[in-house]
Design an enzyme around this catalytic site. Structure first.
Site, PDB file in Angstrom:
ATOM      1  N   HIS A   1       0.951  -1.402  -0.082  1.00 19.53           N
ATOM      2  CA  HIS A   1      -0.214  -0.001  -0.054  1.00 19.53           C
ATOM      3  C   HIS A   1       1.063   1.231   0.046  1.00 19.53           C
ATOM      4  O   HIS A   1       0.576   2.120   0.533  1.00 19.53           O
ATOM      5  CB  HIS A   1      -0.892   0.036   1.020  1.00 19.53           C
ATOM      6  CG  HIS A   1      -1.497  -1.264   1.351  1.00 19.53           C
ATOM      7  ND1 HIS A   1      -2.815  -1.707   0.912  1.00 19.53           N
ATOM      8  CD2 HIS A   1      -1.251  -2.368   2.036  1.00 19.53           C
ATOM      9  CE1 HIS A   1      -3.227  -2.752   1.178  1.00 19.53           C
ATOM     10  NE2 HIS A   1      -2.389  -3.269   2.076  1.00 19.53           N
TER      11      HIS A   1
ATOM     12  N   SER B   1      16.128  21.318 -16.338  1.00 22.73           N
ATOM     13  CA  SER B   1      14.943  22.173 -16.683  1.00 22.73           C
ATOM     14  C   SER B   1      15.442  23.462 -17.139  1.00 22.73           C
ATOM     15  O   SER B   1      16.499  23.800 -17.035  1.00 22.73           O
ATOM     16  CB  SER B   1      14.264  22.544 -15.099  1.00 22.73           C
ATOM     17  OG  SER B   1      13.601  23.714 -15.109  1.00 22.73           O
TER      18      SER B   1
ATOM     19  N   LYS C   1      17.206  21.258 -11.166  1.00 20.57           N
ATOM     20  CA  LYS C   1      16.686  19.977 -11.631  1.00 20.57           C
ATOM     21  C   LYS C   1      17.593  19.055 -11.979  1.00 20.57           C
ATOM     22  O   LYS C   1      18.053  19.495 -13.206  1.00 20.57           O
ATOM     23  CB  LYS C   1      15.390  20.244 -12.426  1.00 20.57           C
ATOM     24  CG  LYS C   1      14.286  21.219 -11.854  1.00 20.57           C
ATOM     25  CD  LYS C   1      13.667  20.439 -10.432  1.00 20.57           C
ATOM     26  CE  LYS C   1      12.496  19.352 -10.761  1.00 20.57           C
ATOM     27  NZ  LYS C   1      11.475  19.687 -11.545  1.00 20.57           N
TER      28      LYS C   1
ATOM     29  N   GLU D   1      10.271   8.219 -16.520  1.00 19.15           N
ATOM     30  CA  GLU D   1       8.864   8.881 -16.851  1.00 19.15           C
ATOM     31  C   GLU D   1       8.429   8.354 -18.367  1.00 19.15           C
ATOM     32  O   GLU D   1       7.211   8.057 -18.557  1.00 19.15           O
ATOM     33  CB  GLU D   1       8.989  10.427 -16.679  1.00 19.15           C
ATOM     34  CG  GLU D   1       9.145  10.829 -15.365  1.00 19.15           C
ATOM     35  CD  GLU D   1       9.533  12.379 -15.286  1.00 19.15           C
ATOM     36  OE1 GLU D   1       8.520  13.055 -15.434  1.00 19.15           O
ATOM     37  OE2 GLU D   1      10.478  12.673 -15.257  1.00 19.15           O
TER      38      GLU D   1
END
Ligand code: ARG
Length: 465
Positions: A163, A284, A290, A297
């Site tokens: 979970h 970025s 970043k 992704e």
């Protein structure tokens, strides 16, 4: 017998009173995506010609001319000397037209005892067979990447989650081998799918077979098929091998997406479990700090395309009457895309797995949070003779107390344990704390250090490392 008019496409017989409307050509063409079947089309045609010679339909001279000209066409395609035209529909017509242009009537004999329907099915099976073998190798490469880092990470303990809540401690290699198991099942699915795919369609012709005395066993064995499909109606309509391949690819993509999601989380400041190699991260345009896990992704994101391909294919075949229907031409873009996507994802995943670094200090700093040892403590109580449900309740109460005190279970005084069970003594501390909890595991398939070490050496042997 002489033919009065030879139209541009070999598939357009004398029945047509008019040439094809150019809008129809544009709408029905598949050369824009099936050109990539060229090598397998030529492989199938050569086997077919050799068989036609064997059964006496082609002379040796004719077969030799056809074979060498097909190889010549292959070279031309590979050297980019190949012009496509939508008036020739697909790769099969292009190659045959070139053959006829070069050989005349000898070239016109190649399509004896076959149809484009069995030809397409044969070519696609051959193409998919190679693609499945490539995927298998890529899966193996990724398994090796996971197994390859087990030794270096053997002392790292990570929280396992259910979970997405902290559950029990596990050795980092236990995670790596979990993915190896999934990838192994993926490989088995690929192998299983390959078995059913590796049956020859060639020679069922359009739908009912042929009166030409062809030898289907002969072409099947020349093309490395394990057998010959037994029913022409079935073969003409069958795309199970496409669906199964797409399904196998979809499961791979979902496995990759779970791994990608997990590592995206692990790469956050909130988790801070892992660093990814900078040459596999992106920045970025506005936020200078970043270091983004875009590859992970995209692996997660591209899963959608693969699932979409399976969906497309299932809807494509739903409700099709026997046998061949032109709808089936739409099977190729979907499956090509699924293969291209999964192959690209697998290929980029391996170096990422190899290059990542576990942030042991950061992990260890918070490892005693979340009561990863609670279940080990409960099991210790069970082994002292306390019924499981009672032990479960007791440990739950102690977790509540420790939470209130902002402490770990190991930091609770012995009196607190004895309040619940007076027979408990100092030995209880021997299973508390993450390291003790890890050491307490015993069962087969668990994260017990001995078990994990045995599994690592098992995998090394299996993968030839
Ligand atoms: N390009 C077509 C396909 O991929 C070729 C088959 C056409 N067959 C036919 N009978 N019209 O399915």
């Amino acid at each position: 017998m002489s033919v009065s008019k030879v139209v541009a496409s070999p598939s357009r017989s004398g029945v047509f009173a008019k040439d094809t409307d150019s809008r129809v050509e544009l709408f029905t063409e598949s050369i824009s995506f099936d050109e990539r079947l060229y090598a397998h089309d030529i492989q199938g045609s050569i086997a077919h010609a050799q068989m036609l010679e064997k059964v006496g339909i082609l002379t040796t001279e004719e077969r030799t001319a056809i074979e060498s000209t097909l190889l010549e066409i292959k070279t031309e395609i590979e050297q980019g000397e190949f012009e496509t035209s939508i008036s020739l529909e697909d790769i099969h017509m292009h190659i045959e037209k070139l053959l006829i242009d070069k050989l005349g009537d000898t070239g016109r004999k190649l399509h004896t005892g076959r149809s484009r329907n069995d030809q397409v099915s044969t070519d696609f099976r051959l193409w998919i067979r190679d693609a499945l073998d490539r995927v298998d190798q890529l899966l193996l490469q990724l398994q090796k990447a996971f197994v390859g880092r087990c030794d270096q990470d053997i002392d790292t303990v990570l929280p396992a989650y259910t979970h997405l809540q902290r559950a029990q401690p596990v050795l980092a290699p236990h995670y790596w081998l979990a993915y190896c198991e999934k990838l192994q099942r993926d490989r088995e699915r690929i192998a299983d799918c390959r078995k059913r795919l590796n049956v020859s369609s060639l020679g069922v012709a359009a739908v009912a077979g042929t009166s030409i005395p062809i030898d289907r066993e002969d072409t099947a064995s020349r093309l490395g098929f394990d057998g010959v499909a037994a029913n022409s109606l079935d073969v003409s309509s069958d795309r199970d091998f496409v669906l199964e391949s797409a399904f196998a690819l979809t499961v791979i993509a979902t496995h990759l997406s779970s791994w990608a999601e997990e590592w995206i989380l692990w790469k956050t400041v909130e988790f801070d479990f892992i660093d990814l190699p900078h040459d596999f991260c992106t920045g970025s345009s506005i936020m200078p700090q970043k270091i983004n896990p875009d590859i992970l992704e995209l692996i997660r994101g591209k899963t959608g395309r693969v699932i979409g391909s399976l969906q497309t294919l299932l809807v494509l075949v739903k409700g099709l009457p026997l046998a061949y229907n032109r709808d089936l031409q739409e099977d190729k873009p979907a499956l090509f895309d699924a293969f291209d996507t999964v192959e690209a994802c697998l290929d980029i995943a391996a170096p990422l797995v190899e290059g990542a670094t576990i942030k042991a200090d950061s992990i260890n700093a918070r490892l005693e949070k979340g009561f990863l040892d609670a279940t080990s403590m409960m099991e210790y109580l069970i082994l002292q003779g306390i019924p499981q449900r009672t032990a479960h309740h007791m440990v739950g109460a102690l977790v509540g107390l420790a939470t209130e005190n902002n402490s770990t279970l190991a930091e609770l005084p012995l009196q607190e344990f004895q309040k619940l069970s007076p027979d408990l003594d100092e030995k209880i501390y021997g299973v508390l704390g993450v390291q003790n909890a890890i050491a307490a595991f015993k069962s087969y398939g668990s994260t017990a250090p001995d078990q994990v070490k045995a599994q690592i050496s098992n995998w090394k042997t299996r993968l030839g490392l």
